[in-house]
Write a protein that holds these residues in place. Structure first.
Motif, PDB file in Angstrom:
ATOM      1  N   VAL A   1       0.909  -1.358  -0.077  1.00 14.89           N
ATOM      2  CA  VAL A   1       0.184  -0.214  -0.358  1.00 14.89           C
ATOM      3  C   VAL A   1       0.849   1.877   0.251  1.00 14.89           C
ATOM      4  CG1 VAL A   1      -1.612   1.524   1.168  1.00 14.89           C
ATOM      5  CG2 VAL A   1      -2.184  -1.358   1.489  1.00 14.89           C
TER       6      VAL A   1
ATOM      7  N   ASN B   1      -2.309  -2.547   9.368  1.00 14.43           N
ATOM      8  CA  ASN B   1      -1.577  -3.368  10.331  1.00 14.43           C
ATOM      9  C   ASN B   1       0.271  -3.366  10.593  1.00 14.43           C
ATOM     10  OD1 ASN B   1      -0.914  -7.026   9.978  1.00 14.43           O
ATOM     11  ND2 ASN B   1      -0.943  -5.710  12.583  1.00 14.43           N
ATOM     12  N   SER B   2       0.149  -2.415   9.261  1.00 16.93           N
ATOM     13  CA  SER B   2       1.524  -2.096   9.050  1.00 16.93           C
ATOM     14  C   SER B   2       2.039  -1.006  10.718  1.00 16.93           C
ATOM     15  CB  SER B   2       1.921  -1.289   7.780  1.00 16.93           C
ATOM     16  OG  SER B   2       1.682   0.118   7.828  1.00 16.93           O
TER      17      SER B   2
ATOM     18  N   TYR C   1       5.224   3.986  11.348  1.00 13.30           N
ATOM     19  CA  TYR C   1       6.163   4.272   9.322  1.00 13.30           C
ATOM     20  C   TYR C   1       4.315   4.786   8.768  1.00 13.30           C
ATOM     21  CZ  TYR C   1       5.604   2.643   5.205  1.00 13.30           C
ATOM     22  OH  TYR C   1       4.939   1.474   3.524  1.00 13.30           O
TER      23      TYR C   1
ATOM     24  N   LEU D   1      19.110 -14.398  17.382  1.00 15.23           N
ATOM     25  CA  LEU D   1      18.826 -13.287  17.583  1.00 15.23           C
ATOM     26  C   LEU D   1      19.457 -12.687  18.985  1.00 15.23           C
ATOM     27  CD1 LEU D   1      14.893 -11.980  17.364  1.00 15.23           C
ATOM     28  CD2 LEU D   1      17.086 -11.524  19.558  1.00 15.23           C
TER      29      LEU D   1
ATOM     30  N   ASN E   1       8.936  -2.632   7.439  1.00 10.95           N
ATOM     31  CA  ASN E   1       8.660  -0.962   7.082  1.00 10.95           C
ATOM     32  C   ASN E   1       8.542  -0.954   8.664  1.00 10.95           C
ATOM     33  OD1 ASN E   1       8.564  -0.373   4.510  1.00 10.95           O
ATOM     34  ND2 ASN E   1       6.738  -0.853   4.354  1.00 10.95           N
TER      35      ASN E   1
ATOM     36  N   LEU F   1      10.217  -5.065  17.983  1.00 12.68           N
ATOM     37  CA  LEU F   1       9.042  -4.840  18.733  1.00 12.68           C
ATOM     38  C   LEU F   1       8.261  -3.710  18.329  1.00 12.68           C
ATOM     39  CD1 LEU F   1      10.040  -6.495  22.427  1.00 12.68           C
ATOM     40  CD2 LEU F   1       8.863  -8.025  20.286  1.00 12.68           C
TER      41      LEU F   1
ATOM     42  N   GLY G   1      -2.784  -4.179  15.948  1.00 17.44           N
ATOM     43  CA  GLY G   1      -0.775  -4.829  15.745  1.00 17.44           C
ATOM     44  C   GLY G   1      -0.276  -3.719  17.310  1.00 17.44           C
ATOM     45  N   ALA G   2       1.010  -3.747  16.757  1.00 12.64           N
ATOM     46  CA  ALA G   2       2.502  -4.468  18.099  1.00 12.64           C
ATOM     47  C   ALA G   2       2.325  -2.544  18.588  1.00 12.64           C
ATOM     48  CB  ALA G   2       3.783  -3.916  17.545  1.00 12.64           C
TER      49      ALA G   2
ATOM     50  N   THR H   1       2.651  -5.352  22.066  1.00 10.86           N
ATOM     51  CA  THR H   1       3.494  -5.571  20.475  1.00 10.86           C
ATOM     52  C   THR H   1       3.545  -7.209  21.945  1.00 10.86           C
ATOM     53  OG1 THR H   1       5.301  -5.961  19.994  1.00 10.86           O
ATOM     54  CG2 THR H   1       5.792  -5.288  22.100  1.00 10.86           C
ATOM     55  N   GLY H   2       3.796  -8.047  20.881  1.00 10.97           N
ATOM     56  CA  GLY H   2       4.503  -9.566  20.793  1.00 10.97           C
ATOM     57  C   GLY H   2       3.079  -9.926  20.209  1.00 10.97           C
ATOM     58  N   VAL H   3       3.413 -11.768  19.501  1.00 13.56           N
ATOM     59  CA  VAL H   3       2.656 -11.386  18.597  1.00 13.56           C
ATOM     60  C   VAL H   3       1.404 -12.086  19.972  1.00 13.56           C
ATOM     61  CG1 VAL H   3       2.464 -14.485  17.738  1.00 13.56           C
ATOM     62  CG2 VAL H   3       3.992 -13.283  17.249  1.00 13.56           C
TER      63      VAL H   3
HETATM   64  C1  LIG Z   1      13.209 -11.141  14.811  1.00 19.20           C
HETATM   65  C2  LIG Z   1      12.125 -11.236  15.320  1.00 19.20           C
HETATM   66  C3  LIG Z   1      12.108 -11.683  16.874  1.00 19.20           C
HETATM   67  C4  LIG Z   1      10.965 -11.502  17.157  1.00 19.20           C
HETATM   68  N1  LIG Z   1      10.101 -12.162  18.542  1.00 19.20           N
HETATM   69  C5  LIG Z   1       8.914 -12.504  19.471  1.00 19.20           C
HETATM   70  C6  LIG Z   1       8.884 -13.914  20.304  1.00 19.20           C
HETATM   71  O1  LIG Z   1       9.796 -14.556  19.666  1.00 19.20           O
HETATM   72  N2  LIG Z   1       8.226 -13.208  20.835  1.00 19.20           N
HETATM   73  C7  LIG Z   1       6.970 -12.336  20.437  1.00 19.20           C
HETATM   74  O2  LIG Z   1       5.820 -12.067  21.019  1.00 19.20           O
HETATM   75  N3  LIG Z   1       6.750 -11.018  19.777  1.00 19.20           N
HETATM   76  C8  LIG Z   1       8.165 -11.252  18.488  1.00 19.20           C
HETATM   77  N4  LIG Z   1       8.540 -10.840  17.789  1.00 19.20           N
HETATM   78  C9  LIG Z   1       7.484  -9.544  17.282  1.00 19.20           C
HETATM   79  C10 LIG Z   1       6.326 -10.073  16.783  1.00 19.20           C
HETATM   80  O3  LIG Z   1       6.617 -10.677  15.435  1.00 19.20           O
HETATM   81  C11 LIG Z   1       5.657  -8.466  16.410  1.00 19.20           C
HETATM   82  O4  LIG Z   1       5.024  -8.063  17.907  1.00 19.20           O
HETATM   83  C12 LIG Z   1       4.191  -8.583  15.800  1.00 19.20           C
HETATM   84  O5  LIG Z   1       4.459  -9.879  14.908  1.00 19.20           O
HETATM   85  C13 LIG Z   1       4.029  -7.711  15.283  1.00 19.20           C
HETATM   86  O6  LIG Z   1       2.468  -8.159  14.584  1.00 19.20           O
HETATM   87  P1  LIG Z   1       1.862  -6.615  13.557  1.00 19.20           P
HETATM   88  O7  LIG Z   1       0.437  -7.778  13.304  1.00 19.20           O
HETATM   89  O8  LIG Z   1       2.437  -5.307  14.789  1.00 19.20           O
HETATM   90  O9  LIG Z   1       3.217  -6.733  12.256  1.00 19.20           O
HETATM   91  P2  LIG Z   1       3.302  -7.772  11.355  1.00 19.20           P
HETATM   92  O10 LIG Z   1       3.784  -8.612  12.049  1.00 19.20           O
HETATM   93  O11 LIG Z   1       5.160  -6.815  10.689  1.00 19.20           O
HETATM   94  O12 LIG Z   1       2.637  -7.632  10.162  1.00 19.20           O
HETATM   95  C14 LIG Z   1       2.721  -6.347   9.199  1.00 19.20           C
HETATM   96  C15 LIG Z   1       2.455  -6.245   8.063  1.00 19.20           C
HETATM   97  O13 LIG Z   1       2.334  -5.704   7.317  1.00 19.20           O
HETATM   98  C16 LIG Z   1       2.618  -5.580   6.007  1.00 19.20           C
HETATM   99  N5  LIG Z   1       3.290  -4.080   5.079  1.00 19.20           N
HETATM  100  C17 LIG Z   1       4.379  -3.112   5.810  1.00 19.20           C
HETATM  101  N6  LIG Z   1       4.085  -2.571   5.132  1.00 19.20           N
HETATM  102  C18 LIG Z   1       3.076  -2.673   4.852  1.00 19.20           C
HETATM  103  C19 LIG Z   1       2.818  -1.777   3.599  1.00 19.20           C
HETATM  104  N7  LIG Z   1       2.965  -0.690   3.067  1.00 19.20           N
HETATM  105  N8  LIG Z   1       1.568  -2.216   2.135  1.00 19.20           N
HETATM  106  C20 LIG Z   1       1.428  -3.444   3.029  1.00 19.20           C
HETATM  107  N9  LIG Z   1       1.813  -4.458   3.371  1.00 19.20           N
HETATM  108  C21 LIG Z   1       2.731  -3.682   4.835  1.00 19.20           C
HETATM  109  C22 LIG Z   1       4.220  -6.608   6.362  1.00 19.20           C
HETATM  110  O14 LIG Z   1       5.027  -6.356   5.386  1.00 19.20           O
HETATM  111  C23 LIG Z   1       3.968  -7.079   7.596  1.00 19.20           C
HETATM  112  O15 LIG Z   1       3.774  -8.545   6.528  1.00 19.20           O
HETATM  113  C24 LIG Z   1       9.580 -10.340  16.835  1.00 19.20           C
HETATM  114  C25 LIG Z   1      10.054  -9.621  15.779  1.00 19.20           C
HETATM  115  C26 LIG Z   1      11.231  -9.608  15.296  1.00 19.20           C
HETATM  116  C27 LIG Z   1      11.682  -8.111  14.740  1.00 19.20           C
END
Ligand SMILES: Cc1cc2nc3c(=O)[nH]c(=O)nc-3n(C[C@H](O)[C@H](O)[C@H](O)COP(=O)(O)OP(=O)(O)OC[C@H]3O[C@@H](n4cnc5c(N)ncnc54)[C@H](O)[C@@H]3O)c2cc1C
Length: 417
Positions: free
Chosen positions: A22, A53-54, A58, A149, A239, A246, A304-305, A311-313
Motif C-alpha cells: 500500500v 496493520n503495518s 511508519y 537472535l 517497514n 517490537l 498490531g504492535a 507488542t508481541g504475537v
Molecule cells: C526478529 C524478531 C523476533 C521476534 N521475536 C518474538 C518472539 O519471540 N515473541 C513474540 O511474541 N514476538 C516476537 N517478535 C515481535 C512480533 O513478531 C511482533 O510484535 C508482531 O509480529 C507484530 O505484529 P503486527 O501484526 O503488528 O505486525 P507484523 O507481524 O510485522 O505484520 C505487519 C505486516 O504489514 C506488512 N506491511 C508493512 N508495510 C506495508 C505496506 N505499505 N503495504 C502492505 N503491507 C505492509 C508487513 O510486510 C507485515 O507483513 C519478534 C519480531 C522480530 C522482528
C-alpha cells in the motif's frame, strides 16, 4: 498461527492479495474519513473501513498526510532491534535444545548498551532457536537449522540505513567458517557508532565463542550456509520504524492510556504545535496528550504492535479482538463473541449495543484533560519523591530524619530544601 487465521478468513469469504504494498491510505479532502487505499501499482481500492496493520509510526509518517501526530510519534521511545543469524548446519548439535538463552555476565552493562547507547553490548545476551529440534521439515535429515537472535539498539535515524549490514534484505551469504578459537584470542572493542557490518562481525564472533565456551560445541566449521538480518533489514523488509522489532517500546509514557489509540487521529499540521521541537519525556507527555485529543479519522483503525494493547504475537492477537470490537461498535453491530463473554465474566460485553466494544468506548469517552492532569500529578509526585530521596540519603539532615537529628543540623535541612 497465520495459516489458521488465513483459513478462518477464507471460510468467511476473505480474499488475500499478497506482495501488494500500500502506498497511501486515502482520506476525504477534510481528512475526516478513510475512503480506501492506493496500491504501489497505482491501483486504487475503495473501502468503508480501512484497518492498518503495518507499523503504526511508519503508517502515520508514510501512508497518511503529514500531521502533528506523525511528528510526535517519531519522537517516542522505540523498542530494541536485533541482529539475527540463520545458519544451516551440516550436522546435528544435540547440545542445543529447541530454545536456548545465553545470558551475559555483565547484565546491566549489556542492556545499557542496547537501550541507552543503541549499540551492541560487548558481551551480548542472545537467544538460539533450533527449529529442526521440534519440526523435522526445518532441516534435511541428520542436520540442524539454527536461528540466533542478538538484541541490539534500534537505528538512530533514517541516515543509519547506509549501514545495511553484511546482507541486503533477503540476500544470503555463505559461511566464513571462522573458528571460535580466533574469537577467543583477543578482546573485541565495543563499537561506539552504529557500524552495522562491524556489529554483525562482533555478534557472530561472540555468539560462536560463547556457545563454544558453554557447551563445548564449535559451530563455526559446521555452518554450511548462512544469512543475517540487521536493524536496516527489518526497516526495509517490514517497514518497521527505526528497525525496532517490537515497535514502540513499553516504557511508561508508551503504555495504557499513552499508547496510540486503535482509532486514527491526525491532530494538526506539523510544526504548528508548541511541543514540536521538544525532546525526551516532555515531548513524550505532550505527544501522548495530543494523541488523546483531536477528532478520529472515521473508518480508519490500527491493529498490531504499536497500538493497544501492545507488542508481541499473543498481545497483537488479543489486540485484533479489541480493534474488531471497536469497528463493530462503531457500526452498531454486536460482537459475535460478546454473549459468550458476558456469560463467562458477567460484565464485559453485557452493556451497550456494541458489546465489549461499547465498554471500551465508555472508558475512552472520559474528559479530555484528565490525562493531562494525571501527567501533571505524576510529575509533581516524582519531583517530591526525588526531593525526599535527595534529602533522605544525606548526612543525617534529611527530611525523614529531621526529628531525630541534632539541633545544629536543622539549618542545613532548611537550606537544602
Ligand atoms: C526478529 C524478531 C523476533 C521476534 N521475536 C518474538 C518472539 O519471540 N515473541 C513474540 O511474541 N514476538 C516476537 N517478535 C515481535 C512480533 O513478531 C511482533 O510484535 C508482531 O509480529 C507484530 O505484529 P503486527 O501484526 O503488528 O505486525 P507484523 O507481524 O510485522 O505484520 C505487519 C505486516 O504489514 C506488512 N506491511 C508493512 N508495510 C506495508 C505496506 N505499505 N503495504 C502492505 N503491507 C505492509 C508487513 O510486510 C507485515 O507483513 C519478534 C519480531 C522480530 C522482528
Amino acid at each position: 498461527i497465520i495459516e489458521a487465521l488465513v483459513n478462518v478468513g477464507e471460510r468467511l469469504g476473505v480474499s488475500y492479495r499478497l506482495s501488494t504494498p500500500v502506498a497511501q491510505i486515502l482520506l476525504t479532502r477534510d481528512s475526516g474519513r478513510a475512503t480506501g487505499v492506493l496500491l504501489s501499482s497505482g491501483e486504487q481500492l475503495s473501502a468503508d473501513i480501512v484497518v492498518n496493520n503495518s507499523d503504526l509510526v511508519y503508517a502515520y509518517n508514510n501512508l497518511l498526510p503529514p500531521s502533528t501526530t506523525a511528528t510526535a510519534l517519531s519522537k517516542r521511545p522505540s523498542s530494541c532491534s536485533s541482529i539475527s543469524f540463520y545458519w544451516a548446519l551440516d550436522t546435528q548439535v544435540p547440545a542445543l535444545s529447541a530454545h536456548n538463552i545465553f545470558l551475559a555476565d555483565e547484565y546491566r552493562e549489556s542492556f545499557d548498551n542496547i537501550f541507552k547507547k543503541h549499540l551492541i553490548p560487548e558481551q551480548p545476551s542472545f537467544y538460539v532457536n533450533v527449529p529442526s529440534r521440534v519440526d523435522p521439515t526445518a532441516a534435511p535429515e541428520g542436520k540442524d537449522a539454527v536461528v540466533v537472535l542478538v538484541p541490539v539498539g534500534h537505528l538512530l535515524e533514517s541516515g543509519s540505513d547506509a549501514h545495511a549490514g553484511s546482507n541486503a534484505p533477503g540476500s544470503t551469504s555463505t559461511s566464513h567458517n571462522a573458528s571460535p578459537a580466533s574469537a577467543r584470542d583477543g578482546k573485541h572493542a565495543t563499537p561506539t557508532t552504529q557500524d552495522w557490518p562491524g556489529m554483525v562481525a562482533l555478534a557472530r564472533r561472540t555468539v560462536l565463542s560463547t556457545i563454544f565456551a558453554r557447551t563445548g560445541v564449535d559451530l563455526g566449521p559446521h555452518i554450511a550456509h548462512e544469512s543475517a538480518n540487521t536493524p536496516a533489514t527489518w526497516k526495509t523488509l517490514l517497514n518497521l520504524d527505526k528497525g525496532a522489532i517490537l515497535g514502540l517500546s513499553h516504557s511508561f509514557f508508551n503504555v495504557l492510556c499513552f499508547r496510540p489509540p486503535t482509532r486514527a487521529r491526525l491532530g494538526g499540521r506539523p510544526g504548528t504545535g508548541l511541543f514540536d521541537e521538544l525532546g525526551g519525556a516532555a515531548s513524550s507527555i505532550a505527544a501522548s496528550i495530543r494523541l488523546g485529543g483531536g477528532d478520529d479519522v472515521k473508518g480508519l483503525y490500527f491493529v498490531g504492535a504499536s497500538t493497544h494493547p501492545g507488542t508481541g504475537v499473543p498481545i497483537c492477537l488479543a489486540g485484533s479482538k479489541v480493534t474488531a470490537a471497536q469497528i463493530l461498535a462503531d457500526l452498531g453491530m454486536p460482537a459475535p463473541w460478546a454473549a459468550g463473554e458476558a456469560a463467562d465474566h458477567g460484565v464485559m460485553g453485557a452493556r451497550g449495543k456494541g458489546g465489549d466494544g461499547a465498554e471500551i468506548d465508555a472508558k475512552r469517552a472520559g474528559p479530555l484533560l484528565s490525562r493531562f492532569h494525571y501527567a501533571l500529578l505524576l510529575l509533581l509526585l516524582l519531583v517530591l519523591l526525588s526531593l525526599l530521596v535527595r534529602t533522605g540519603t544525606g548526612t543525617g539532615t534529611g527530611l525523614l530524619r529531621a526529628p531525630l537529628a541534632a539541633p545544629s543540623s536543622r539549618p542545613a535541612l532548611r537550606a537544602e530544601l
